[in-house]
Enzyme design. Structure first.
Site, PDB file in Angstrom:
ATOM      1  N   HIS A   1       0.832  -1.193   0.000  1.00  0.00           N
ATOM      2  CA  HIS A   1       0.000   0.000   0.000  1.00  0.00           C
ATOM      3  C   HIS A   1       0.874   1.254   0.000  1.00  0.00           C
ATOM      4  O   HIS A   1       2.096   1.178   0.109  1.00  0.00           O
ATOM      5  CB  HIS A   1      -0.928  -0.006   1.211  1.00  0.00           C
ATOM      6  CG  HIS A   1      -2.023  -1.023   1.109  1.00  0.00           C
ATOM      7  ND1 HIS A   1      -3.011  -1.163   2.054  1.00  0.00           N
ATOM      8  CD2 HIS A   1      -2.287  -1.962   0.162  1.00  0.00           C
ATOM      9  CE1 HIS A   1      -3.843  -2.132   1.703  1.00  0.00           C
ATOM     10  NE2 HIS A   1      -3.419  -2.627   0.558  1.00  0.00           N
TER      11      HIS A   1
ATOM     12  N   ARG B   1     -13.741   3.640 -21.819  1.00  0.00           N
ATOM     13  CA  ARG B   1     -14.099   2.231 -21.654  1.00  0.00           C
ATOM     14  C   ARG B   1     -12.993   1.450 -20.947  1.00  0.00           C
ATOM     15  O   ARG B   1     -13.263   0.573 -20.123  1.00  0.00           O
ATOM     16  CB  ARG B   1     -14.383   1.604 -23.023  1.00  0.00           C
ATOM     17  CG  ARG B   1     -15.647   2.112 -23.692  1.00  0.00           C
ATOM     18  CD  ARG B   1     -15.797   1.522 -25.077  1.00  0.00           C
ATOM     19  NE  ARG B   1     -16.982   2.011 -25.771  1.00  0.00           N
ATOM     20  CZ  ARG B   1     -17.280   1.714 -27.028  1.00  0.00           C
ATOM     21  NH1 ARG B   1     -16.454   0.941 -27.738  1.00  0.00           N
ATOM     22  NH2 ARG B   1     -18.375   2.207 -27.583  1.00  0.00           N
TER      23      ARG B   1
ATOM     24  N   CYS C   1      -5.289   1.115   6.475  1.00  0.00           N
ATOM     25  CA  CYS C   1      -6.086  -0.089   6.747  1.00  0.00           C
ATOM     26  C   CYS C   1      -5.731  -0.680   8.105  1.00  0.00           C
ATOM     27  O   CYS C   1      -4.627  -0.508   8.615  1.00  0.00           O
ATOM     28  CB  CYS C   1      -5.890  -1.121   5.640  1.00  0.00           C
ATOM     29  SG  CYS C   1      -4.197  -1.737   5.478  1.00  0.00           S
TER      30      CYS C   1
ATOM     31  N   CYS D   1      -1.702  -1.393   7.598  1.00  0.00           N
ATOM     32  CA  CYS D   1      -0.792  -0.258   7.491  1.00  0.00           C
ATOM     33  C   CYS D   1      -0.721   0.540   8.783  1.00  0.00           C
ATOM     34  O   CYS D   1       0.309   1.145   9.091  1.00  0.00           O
ATOM     35  CB  CYS D   1      -1.221   0.649   6.339  1.00  0.00           C
ATOM     36  SG  CYS D   1      -0.932  -0.082   4.711  1.00  0.00           S
TER      37      CYS D   1
ATOM     38  N   THR E   1     -30.930  -0.707 -29.168  1.00  0.00           N
ATOM     39  CA  THR E   1     -29.646  -0.240 -29.688  1.00  0.00           C
ATOM     40  C   THR E   1     -28.761  -1.421 -30.053  1.00  0.00           C
ATOM     41  O   THR E   1     -28.090  -1.427 -31.089  1.00  0.00           O
ATOM     42  CB  THR E   1     -28.938   0.650 -28.649  1.00  0.00           C
ATOM     43  OG1 THR E   1     -29.729   1.807 -28.416  1.00  0.00           O
ATOM     44  CG2 THR E   1     -27.557   1.071 -29.131  1.00  0.00           C
TER      45      THR E   1
ATOM     46  N   GLU F   1       1.412   3.585   2.181  1.00  0.00           N
ATOM     47  CA  GLU F   1       2.224   3.807   3.372  1.00  0.00           C
ATOM     48  C   GLU F   1       3.485   2.951   3.354  1.00  0.00           C
ATOM     49  O   GLU F   1       4.579   3.415   3.717  1.00  0.00           O
ATOM     50  CB  GLU F   1       1.398   3.492   4.629  1.00  0.00           C
ATOM     51  CG  GLU F   1       0.144   4.333   4.765  1.00  0.00           C
ATOM     52  CD  GLU F   1      -1.099   3.691   4.150  1.00  0.00           C
ATOM     53  OE1 GLU F   1      -2.193   3.872   4.707  1.00  0.00           O
ATOM     54  OE2 GLU F   1      -0.963   3.015   3.108  1.00  0.00           O
TER      55      GLU F   1
END
Length: 318
Positions: free
Chosen positions: A55, A192, A84, A93, A204, A57
């Site tokens: 992460h 996208r 976290c 963390c 469509t 940190e």
């Protein structure tokens, strides 16, 4: 003075976090900055590079030079999202922050994930660390708006997208209008590649057979959905949530787009308007969806004569 410094360093966290836009998914983008005790300089910084890896940190602490290690005990760490407090792909963390002896932690916003949700803050405060929460909170939440929508509203972040003529039509007597330019088509494929799922209505799909994939940009094609009576909006949104799809593009047709607007199932709109004015078949051509009066245009760009506008919901409408 401290408040000004907090905003400066949190802004740097947000800049760093954006580097993880592709790799961190489905985790949120997070940046971390470690500042020397006197607030004069950054001694370490990092961001969440890739899902399943360290992460922000962890990467920030790893970047601290050996000659600056002694500064950690009196330092401040800035993190755009609450550290976290649970074991997932990596250890908590907040435990690493406590172990490093940091004096102060500044957090942009709380993590809505049910296994965190304030627990990281509580654990660090219990260890005697001064914790400040809510610095540039709005900007930090906007950075991870897909993540927050998914966890707080239990549905994907919904982006409505269409192209229209200057006088507000999306087709000519049922025939496709070539509104987008080669460059703006490329931007559609970029969008996208950045989102998890995409949807069009049944008519469509039957009339135009759109591929709805990524061909003119690098990235993975979004998961495809077709709206129908057998597969209504609620069912699709629930399926997206069950499949951990955090964002959904709705590309059309007009009735499909308007149904999302009427049911208040949208978070952003991206509207492309060409300078073309439709002068014939006005009674039998399809008008563009109606943008709610409360929608806020927060960004505009122009390419090859076409205007691209980004709208978001007013906060009170959420």
């Amino acid at each position: 003075m401290m408040k000004d410094l907090d905003s400066i360093y949190m802004r740097r966290c947000i800049q760093l976090a954006q580097n993880g836009r592709e790799g961190a998914r489905p985790n949120p983008m997070v940046g971390a900055v470690i500042v020397a005790p006197d607030g004069s300089r950054i001694i370490g910084e990092g961001y969440h590079v890739r899902f399943g890896e360290g992460h922000a940190e962890v990467n920030a602490f790893a970047s601290v030079k050996p000659e600056d290690e002694h500064l950690l005990a009196g330092s401040t760490i800035y993190v755009s999202l609450e550290p976290c407090a649970h074991y997932g792909k990596t250890p908590p963390c907040c435990d690493l922050i406590i172990k490093k002896g940091v004096r102060r932690v500044v957090v942009g916003c709380l993590d809505p994930f049910e296994k965190v949700g304030g627990r990281g803050i509580e654990r660090m405060r219990a260890a005697g660390i001064k914790v400040t929460v809510g610095v540039m909170e709005r900007e930090c939440r906007w950075l991870n708006r897909r993540f927050f929508t998914f966890h707080e509203q239990k549905r994907p972040y919904i982006i409505l997208k269409w192209a229209q003529t200057r006088n507000g039509f999306i087709d000519d007597d049922g025939h496709t209008l070539h509104i987008s330019t080669p460059f703006t088509k490329m931007l559609v494929h970029q969008l996208r590649a950045e989102e998890d799922a995409i949807l069009v209505g049944r008519l469509t799909d039957e009339r135009e057979h759109p591929q709805l994939n990524v061909r003119e940009w690098n990235g993975q094609s979004p998961m495809r959905f077709i709206l129908s009576h057998e597969h209504p909006i609620d069912a699709i949104l629930h399926e997206c949530y069950e499949r951990s799809l955090q964002s959904l593009i709705v590309e059309g047709g007009r009735q499909t787009l308007q149904s999302f607007i009427d049911n208040n199932f949208w978070d952003e709109m991206r509207v492309e308007t060409s300078p073309t004015v439709l002068t014939q078949h006005l009674q039998t051509s399809t008008p563009a969806p109606i943008i709610p009066s409360s929608a806020i245009c927060y960004h505009t760009e122009c390419y090859d004569g076409n205007r691209l506008q980004w709208f978001r919901k007013d906060v009170k409408d959420k």
